[in-house]
Design a protein around this motif. Structure first.
Motif, short mmCIF file in Angstrom:
data_model
loop_
_atom_site.label_atom_id
_atom_site.label_comp_id
_atom_site.label_asym_id
_atom_site.label_seq_id
_atom_site.Cartn_x
_atom_site.Cartn_y
_atom_site.Cartn_z
N THR A 1 1.05 -1.38 0.22
CA THR A 1 -0.33 0.10 -0.01
C THR A 1 0.76 1.53 0.05
OG1 THR A 1 0.16 0.12 2.37
CG2 THR A 1 -1.21 -1.43 1.02
N TYR B 1 -3.21 -3.68 5.81
CA TYR B 1 -2.56 -3.05 6.03
C TYR B 1 -2.01 -2.54 7.45
CZ TYR B 1 -1.27 2.40 7.12
OH TYR B 1 -1.48 3.08 7.65
N HIS C 1 -8.35 3.12 -0.44
CA HIS C 1 -7.91 2.42 -1.01
C HIS C 1 -7.38 3.32 -2.89
CE1 HIS C 1 -8.42 -1.95 0.16
NE2 HIS C 1 -9.34 -1.36 1.19
N ARG D 1 -4.35 3.94 -4.52
CA ARG D 1 -3.44 2.88 -5.67
C ARG D 1 -4.76 1.96 -6.05
NH1 ARG D 1 -3.23 -2.67 -1.22
NH2 ARG D 1 -5.23 -2.12 -1.18
#
Length: 228
Positions: free
Chosen positions: A2, A61, A85, A88
């Motif tokens: 991440t 994460y 999110h 990414r």
């Protein structure tokens, strides 16, 4: 991987994004190289591999075990998960994978966030959302799969392929940050269950965390043998 995770290790946002893109590009290059090499043997029985960009859960994460409990706390809502999110997802889409894989989703809330992001970003790449489970019927959050699937009903996934790829059976100790030995699974168990999953309707079958190439080979061997 991440972007926040890369930042915590001292990398810049730009460096983190480049690493995400590189992960896809390396996989695509390896696939293409293998496929090109097969051209000299036209009677081979391989299917062209597809590259799926992995998008793990928020709990993965955090690395505190919540990936396996689905308990993110009262301060985590759909908007927070979408914010986590979003970038990414954008970076991985730009990298050009064949598929997007939202993996080890432990609750309905995060599935809803993923679905909304796919719609908002107008993502055209085929995607799947896989839930983790504690008993085959419920997500780690305690929500039943039927309830979780309500979050993705807008995508009409009921007619789509069912995907099954469990981990090795080992248990993650979030406090000690280590895996505890499995008591129920090995490659022979995967061979046995792979045929059960297929006969139950699964179209894509594999292995997730802590499985190995030998696990995937065992699954492939038994399924190909059953189909001959």
């Amino acid at each position: 991987a991440t972007i926040p995770g890369f930042l915590s290790r001292g990398l810049s946002i730009e460096q983190g994004e480049l690493l995400l893109k590189k992960s896809v590009k390396l996989a695509v290059e390896a696939r293409n190289s293998f496929w090109d090499a097969l051209k000299v043997t036209p009677d081979h029985r391989y299917n062209r591999a597809l590259v799926a960009a992995s998008i793990g859960s928020y709990g993965a994460y955090l690395a505190d075990g919540s990936e396996y409990s689905g308990c993110y706390g009262p301060r985590v809502d759909v908007d927070k998960l979408k914010d986590f999110h979003r970038r990414r997802l954008q970076v991985l889409v730009e990298a050009g994978p064949d598929l997007l894989a939202f993996e080890t989703i432990p609750n309905k809330l995060e599935a809803q966030a993923c679905v909304e992001l796919l719609e908002e970003q107008n993502v055209q790449i085929p995607s799947w959302i896989c839930f983790s489970s504690v008993d085959g019927e419920n997500a780690p959050s305690g929500e039943g799969f039927k309830e979780c699937l309500e979050a993705v009903s807008v995508l009409q996934l009921t007619s789509k392929a069912i995907i099954v790829y469990p981990n090795s059976g080992e248990i993650w100790d979030g406090k000690a940050k280590r895996w505890l030995p499995a008591k129920c699974f090995d490659d022979e168990n995967f061979e046995c269950f792979a045929t059960i999953w297929r006969d139950s309707g699964a179209k894509l079958i594999g292995g997730c965390c802590r499985t190995t190439p030998s696990t995937v080979q065992a699954i492939s061997k038994v399924l190909k043998g059953q189909s001959q």
